[in-house]
Structure formats: structure tokens, C-alpha cells
Design a protein around this motif. Sequence first.
Motif, short mmCIF file in Angstrom:
data_model
loop_
_atom_site.label_atom_id
_atom_site.label_comp_id
_atom_site.label_asym_id
_atom_site.label_seq_id
_atom_site.Cartn_x
_atom_site.Cartn_y
_atom_site.Cartn_z
N GLY A 203 1.70 7.49 -6.46
CA GLY A 203 0.65 8.23 -6.78
C GLY A 203 -0.61 7.45 -7.44
O GLY A 203 -1.69 7.89 -7.64
N GLU B 15 -7.72 7.17 -0.16
CA GLU B 15 -7.65 5.66 -0.42
C GLU B 15 -6.59 5.00 0.43
O GLU B 15 -6.93 3.73 1.01
N PHE B 16 -5.33 5.45 0.53
CA PHE B 16 -4.29 4.87 1.36
C PHE B 16 -4.95 4.93 2.98
O PHE B 16 -4.67 3.65 3.32
N THR B 17 -5.43 5.92 3.32
CA THR B 17 -5.93 6.03 4.73
C THR B 17 -6.98 4.80 5.02
O THR B 17 -6.93 4.04 6.01
N HIS C 144 1.03 4.25 -2.69
CA HIS C 144 0.70 5.52 -2.33
C HIS C 144 1.86 6.54 -2.97
O HIS C 144 1.46 7.65 -3.26
N LEU D 266 -2.55 5.40 -5.40
CA LEU D 266 -3.59 5.60 -4.53
C LEU D 266 -3.73 7.16 -3.81
O LEU D 266 -2.40 7.69 -3.66
N THR D 267 -4.76 7.56 -3.80
CA THR D 267 -4.65 8.95 -3.21
C THR D 267 -4.65 8.72 -1.47
O THR D 267 -4.55 7.69 -0.88
N ASP D 268 -4.45 9.89 -0.93
CA ASP D 268 -4.31 9.91 0.72
C ASP D 268 -5.45 9.13 1.25
O ASP D 268 -5.25 8.66 2.05
N GLN E 222 -7.59 1.99 3.26
CA GLN E 222 -6.99 0.59 3.21
C GLN E 222 -6.16 0.16 4.27
O GLN E 222 -6.34 -0.73 4.82
N LYS E 223 -5.27 1.28 4.86
CA LYS E 223 -4.55 1.13 6.00
C LYS E 223 -5.28 0.81 7.24
O LYS E 223 -5.18 -0.36 8.04
N LEU F 265 0.90 -1.26 -0.09
CA LEU F 265 0.12 -0.06 -0.11
C LEU F 265 0.72 1.35 -0.03
O LEU F 265 0.73 2.31 -0.75
N GLY F 266 1.92 1.17 0.82
CA GLY F 266 3.07 2.41 0.88
C GLY F 266 3.32 2.61 -0.52
O GLY F 266 3.71 3.74 -0.99
#
Length: 91
Positions: A75, A81-83, A72, A77-79, A85-86, A68-69
Motif C-alpha cells: 500500500g 505510481e506503481f504503473t 505496491h 505505492l498507488t496503482d 515506475q514499472k 516495486l511489487g
Amino acid sequence: MSLLKTAARTAVASSVHGRVQRRQQARWAAAHHDPAPAASSPVPAAAGPAPAAAPQDVDVMLAQLERLGRLHASGVLTDAEFTAQKARLLS
């Protein structure tokens, strides 16, 4: 549009890879698992506290977080989306 298709394919491939990896690890663990102890062998009186998560689960989760990192950072994943999924992985 091709960036979105690539991101979708990457997400699907990562998901499938993770499921295959977990299934293989479970099979390997079952194959290498020692048979149950015989009835005549002594049984320990009390086991220690159970670990919070099995090491394999932690390794899988860390691999998914790293993936995921990377998505992200590249680019894909957006912030938000990343948050999301995390949070899903950590819960």
C-alpha cells in the motif's frame, strides 16, 4: 504524514541500494575480467548475435520490479505510481 515519510525514505534507500549494487557488480566484473588475449592467439571469425540485455542488468531489473511489487502490495505505492515506475524500469 509519517507513512509518506516512510515511503520516501524507502524509495531513496531502494534507489541508493540499487546504485551501490550496480557499482559493486561492475567493479567485481572488472576485477574478474580476463586480460585481453595476446596478439598471437587466434581471433574468432564472427561472434554470435549480441544478447538483448546482460544477465546482470536483467537481475537488477527483476529485483527492482520485485521491490516495486512489494511496495505496491503493502500500500505504499498507488496503482498509478506503481504503473509509472514499472513503465520507467521496463523502457
